[in-house]
Design a protein around this motif. Structure first.
Motif, PDB file in Angstrom:
ATOM      1  N   LYS A 183      61.958  79.311  45.107  1.00 24.15           N
ATOM      2  CA  LYS A 183      62.172  79.470  46.541  1.00 24.15           C
ATOM      3  C   LYS A 183      61.650  80.818  47.025  1.00 24.15           C
ATOM      4  O   LYS A 183      61.030  80.915  48.092  1.00 24.15           O
ATOM      5  CB  LYS A 183      63.665  79.356  46.877  1.00 24.15           C
ATOM      6  CG  LYS A 183      64.166  77.940  46.996  1.00 24.15           C
ATOM      7  CD  LYS A 183      65.648  77.898  47.340  1.00 24.15           C
ATOM      8  CE  LYS A 183      65.932  78.450  48.718  1.00 24.15           C
ATOM      9  NZ  LYS A 183      65.504  77.516  49.795  1.00 24.15           N
ATOM     10  N   CYS A 184      61.910  81.857  46.265  1.00 32.32           N
ATOM     11  CA  CYS A 184      61.443  83.185  46.662  1.00 32.32           C
ATOM     12  C   CYS A 184      59.917  83.260  46.636  1.00 32.32           C
ATOM     13  O   CYS A 184      59.301  83.915  47.490  1.00 32.32           O
ATOM     14  CB  CYS A 184      62.036  84.254  45.736  1.00 32.32           C
ATOM     15  SG  CYS A 184      63.806  84.532  45.977  1.00 32.32           S
ATOM     16  N   ALA A 185      59.297  82.591  45.679  1.00 33.63           N
ATOM     17  CA  ALA A 185      57.843  82.638  45.548  1.00 33.63           C
ATOM     18  C   ALA A 185      57.147  81.925  46.706  1.00 33.63           C
ATOM     19  O   ALA A 185      56.108  82.387  47.196  1.00 33.63           O
ATOM     20  CB  ALA A 185      57.419  82.027  44.217  1.00 33.63           C
ATOM     21  N   VAL A 186      57.705  80.809  47.174  1.00 32.17           N
ATOM     22  CA  VAL A 186      57.055  80.037  48.240  1.00 32.17           C
ATOM     23  C   VAL A 186      57.597  80.390  49.622  1.00 32.17           C
ATOM     24  O   VAL A 186      57.038  79.959  50.636  1.00 32.17           O
ATOM     25  CB  VAL A 186      57.202  78.518  48.004  1.00 32.17           C
ATOM     26  CG1 VAL A 186      56.649  78.136  46.642  1.00 32.17           C
ATOM     27  CG2 VAL A 186      58.644  78.065  48.155  1.00 32.17           C
ATOM     28  N   GLY A 187      58.686  81.174  49.652  1.00 31.44           N
ATOM     29  CA  GLY A 187      59.297  81.547  50.929  1.00 31.44           C
ATOM     30  C   GLY A 187      60.659  80.886  51.079  1.00 31.44           C
ATOM     31  O   GLY A 187      60.756  79.654  51.046  1.00 31.44           O
ATOM     32  N   ALA A 198      61.607  68.984  44.901  1.00 35.81           N
ATOM     33  CA  ALA A 198      61.701  68.271  43.626  1.00 35.81           C
ATOM     34  C   ALA A 198      62.728  68.929  42.709  1.00 35.81           C
ATOM     35  O   ALA A 198      63.544  68.241  42.067  1.00 35.81           O
ATOM     36  CB  ALA A 198      60.334  68.240  42.947  1.00 35.81           C
ATOM     37  N   TYR A 199      62.713  70.257  42.658  1.00 30.66           N
ATOM     38  CA  TYR A 199      63.668  70.960  41.803  1.00 30.66           C
ATOM     39  C   TYR A 199      65.089  70.762  42.338  1.00 30.66           C
ATOM     40  O   TYR A 199      66.033  70.566  41.562  1.00 30.66           O
ATOM     41  CB  TYR A 199      63.318  72.454  41.726  1.00 30.66           C
ATOM     42  CG  TYR A 199      63.890  73.139  40.505  1.00 30.66           C
ATOM     43  CD1 TYR A 199      65.261  73.234  40.309  1.00 30.66           C
ATOM     44  CD2 TYR A 199      63.056  73.704  39.543  1.00 30.66           C
ATOM     45  CE1 TYR A 199      65.789  73.868  39.195  1.00 30.66           C
ATOM     46  CE2 TYR A 199      63.577  74.320  38.426  1.00 30.66           C
ATOM     47  CZ  TYR A 199      64.946  74.406  38.255  1.00 30.66           C
ATOM     48  OH  TYR A 199      65.456  75.010  37.141  1.00 30.66           O
ATOM     49  N   HIS A 200      65.238  70.795  43.655  1.00 30.33           N
ATOM     50  CA  HIS A 200      66.557  70.607  44.243  1.00 30.33           C
ATOM     51  C   HIS A 200      67.106  69.217  43.906  1.00 30.33           C
ATOM     52  O   HIS A 200      68.312  69.072  43.605  1.00 30.33           O
ATOM     53  CB  HIS A 200      66.491  70.792  45.757  1.00 30.33           C
ATOM     54  CG  HIS A 200      67.823  70.729  46.422  1.00 30.33           C
ATOM     55  ND1 HIS A 200      68.318  69.571  46.997  1.00 30.33           N
ATOM     56  CD2 HIS A 200      68.789  71.667  46.580  1.00 30.33           C
ATOM     57  CE1 HIS A 200      69.513  69.794  47.489  1.00 30.33           C
ATOM     58  NE2 HIS A 200      69.834  71.053  47.257  1.00 30.33           N
ATOM     59  N   ARG A 201      66.266  68.206  43.930  1.00 31.93           N
ATOM     60  CA  ARG A 201      66.705  66.855  43.562  1.00 31.93           C
ATOM     61  C   ARG A 201      67.204  66.838  42.123  1.00 31.93           C
ATOM     62  O   ARG A 201      68.199  66.165  41.808  1.00 31.93           O
ATOM     63  CB  ARG A 201      65.563  65.858  43.750  1.00 31.93           C
ATOM     64  CG  ARG A 201      65.300  65.466  45.200  1.00 31.93           C
ATOM     65  CD  ARG A 201      64.444  64.210  45.288  1.00 31.93           C
ATOM     66  NE  ARG A 201      63.131  64.411  44.708  1.00 31.93           N
ATOM     67  CZ  ARG A 201      62.075  64.851  45.380  1.00 31.93           C
ATOM     68  NH1 ARG A 201      62.189  65.152  46.673  1.00 31.93           N
ATOM     69  NH2 ARG A 201      60.902  64.989  44.785  1.00 31.93           N
ATOM     70  N   MET A 202      66.508  67.567  41.242  1.00 32.58           N
ATOM     71  CA  MET A 202      66.949  67.622  39.850  1.00 32.58           C
ATOM     72  C   MET A 202      68.318  68.279  39.732  1.00 32.58           C
ATOM     73  O   MET A 202      69.193  67.814  38.980  1.00 32.58           O
ATOM     74  CB  MET A 202      65.922  68.390  39.011  1.00 32.58           C
ATOM     75  CG  MET A 202      66.231  68.401  37.504  1.00 32.58           C
ATOM     76  SD  MET A 202      67.395  69.702  36.993  1.00 32.58           S
ATOM     77  CE  MET A 202      66.372  71.167  37.221  1.00 32.58           C
ATOM     78  N   LEU A 203      68.543  69.361  40.498  1.00 35.41           N
ATOM     79  CA  LEU A 203      69.830  70.047  40.436  1.00 35.41           C
ATOM     80  C   LEU A 203      70.960  69.161  40.949  1.00 35.41           C
ATOM     81  O   LEU A 203      72.059  69.152  40.376  1.00 35.41           O
ATOM     82  CB  LEU A 203      69.780  71.356  41.236  1.00 35.41           C
ATOM     83  CG  LEU A 203      68.924  72.485  40.662  1.00 35.41           C
ATOM     84  CD1 LEU A 203      68.936  73.679  41.612  1.00 35.41           C
ATOM     85  CD2 LEU A 203      69.408  72.897  39.275  1.00 35.41           C
ATOM     86  N   VAL A 204      70.702  68.438  42.027  1.00 38.14           N
ATOM     87  CA  VAL A 204      71.716  67.525  42.556  1.00 38.14           C
ATOM     88  C   VAL A 204      72.026  66.432  41.536  1.00 38.14           C
ATOM     89  O   VAL A 204      73.194  66.093  41.294  1.00 38.14           O
ATOM     90  CB  VAL A 204      71.248  66.913  43.889  1.00 38.14           C
ATOM     91  CG1 VAL A 204      72.213  65.817  44.333  1.00 38.14           C
ATOM     92  CG2 VAL A 204      71.137  67.992  44.956  1.00 38.14           C
TER      93      VAL A 204
END
Length: 243
Positions: A183-187, A198-204
Motif C-alpha cells: 500500500k505504501c509503495a503504490v500510494g 488482491a492481497y486484501h482479498r487474501m487477508l480477508v
C-alpha cells in the motif's frame, strides 16, 4: 483479528477490563464474549457509537454471558476518569504510537491497574513500521497518524519504570506487513490498485477461513516480520496487601 492474547491475560467471567483506545472494538468484543465486565474507551464518538451497537447486538443474540457487562465511554487517555487500581486488566492496542505524550498515557494505564493485574500494550514493530515510513509519508504524516516508531525494548523500559514486571513479549500479523508495504509503495490513497485489492482479498480469506497454510506461514514469520509487537506486564502486589 486480535493482537492481544486473551488466554495469556486470563480474561474470563467477572474480570474488569478496560480497552483504552478501543477503536472499532475488536478487543472489547472478545473480552465481553468471555464474560468480562468491559469498558470500551476512546475519544472518537463515531467509533464508540458503532462499538455500542455491536455490543448491544451481542447481548441480544446471547453472544456474551448474561452476567457480563459492557459499556462505551468517551474520554482522554491522558486523564482516565477512574480511581487508582480499578481494573484487573488494561489493554492498550495500537494507540501509543498516535499519542505525543506517551509517558503520560503509560502512567495512566499503570495507575488504573489493580495490583496483581495484567497490562497488555501493542504497537507497530520497528522494522515493518520503518519500511512503511521510508516508502510513504502519507502512511504516517496525517492528522491522528503515527508520531513515532517504537523500539520494543525502549517501550518496555518506559513501562518498567513504573514498577511493573514484564511477563511476555510476542509478535503478530506477519502477513499484514507486506500488505502495508505494498500500500505504501503504490500510494495509501490508492485502494483500488490491482495488487492491493488482491492481497486484501487474501487477508480477508485468511481471517474468515483460517486455513492451515496461511496460519502456519504467519506463525513462522511472526518472529521475523510481525507487524505488531505485544508486551505483557503484571503489576506487583505490595507485601501484605490484599488483592
Amino acid at each position: 483479528m486480535l493482537t492481544v492474547d486473551f488466554d495469556r491475560l486470563g480474561v474470563g467471567a467477572g474480570t474488569k477490563v478496560i480497552d483504552v483506545g478501543c477503536g472499532a472494538g475488536r478487543h472489547s468484543f472478545e473480552a465481553y464474549r468471555r464474560g468480562a465486565d468491559v469498558i470500551a474507551f476512546d475519544q472518537n464518538a463515531s467509533d464508540l457509537n458503532d462499538v455500542d451497537e455491536i455490543l448491544t447486538a451481542m447481548r441480544a443474540e446471547g453472544e456474551a454471558p448474561l452476567s457480563a457487562r459492557a459499556e462505551t465511554v468517551k474520554g482522554d487517555a491522558l486523564a482516565l476518569p477512574y480511581d487508582d487500581g480499578t481494573f484487573d486488566c488494561v489493554i492498550a492496542s495500537e494507540i501509543l504510537e498516535h499519542v505525543p505524550q506517551d509517558d503520560e498515557a503509560i502512567a495512566e494505564l499503570v495507575r488504573i491497574l489493580k495490583p496483581g493485574g495484567a497490562l497488555a500494550i501493542t504497537v507497530p514493530r520497528w522494522l515493518p513500521e520503518k519500511i512503511c515510513w521510508v516508502l510513504s509519508d502519507e502512511y504516517h504524516a496525517n492528522e491522528g497518524g503515527h508520531v513515532r516508531i517504537y523500539h520494543a525494548d525502549r517501550l518496555r523500559d518506559k513501562v518498567l519504570a513504573h514498577g511493573l514486571r514484564l511477563t511476555h513479549v510476542d509478535h503478530a500479523h506477519a502477513l499484514h506487513s507486506p500488505y502495508w508495504w505494498l500500500k505504501c509503495a503504490v500510494g495509501t490513497e490508492n485502494p483500488d490498485h490491482v495488487a492491493v485489492k488482491a492481497y486484501h482479498r487474501m487477508l480477508v480469506w485468511d481471517m474468515m477461513s483460517r486455513p492451515w497454510l496461511t496460519r502456519t506461514a504467519e506463525s513462522l514469520l511472526n518472529p521475523l516480520i510481525g507487524k505488531s509487537v505485544a508486551l505483557y506486564f503484571e503489576k506487583p502486589v505490595a507485601d501484605g496487601a490484599d488483592l
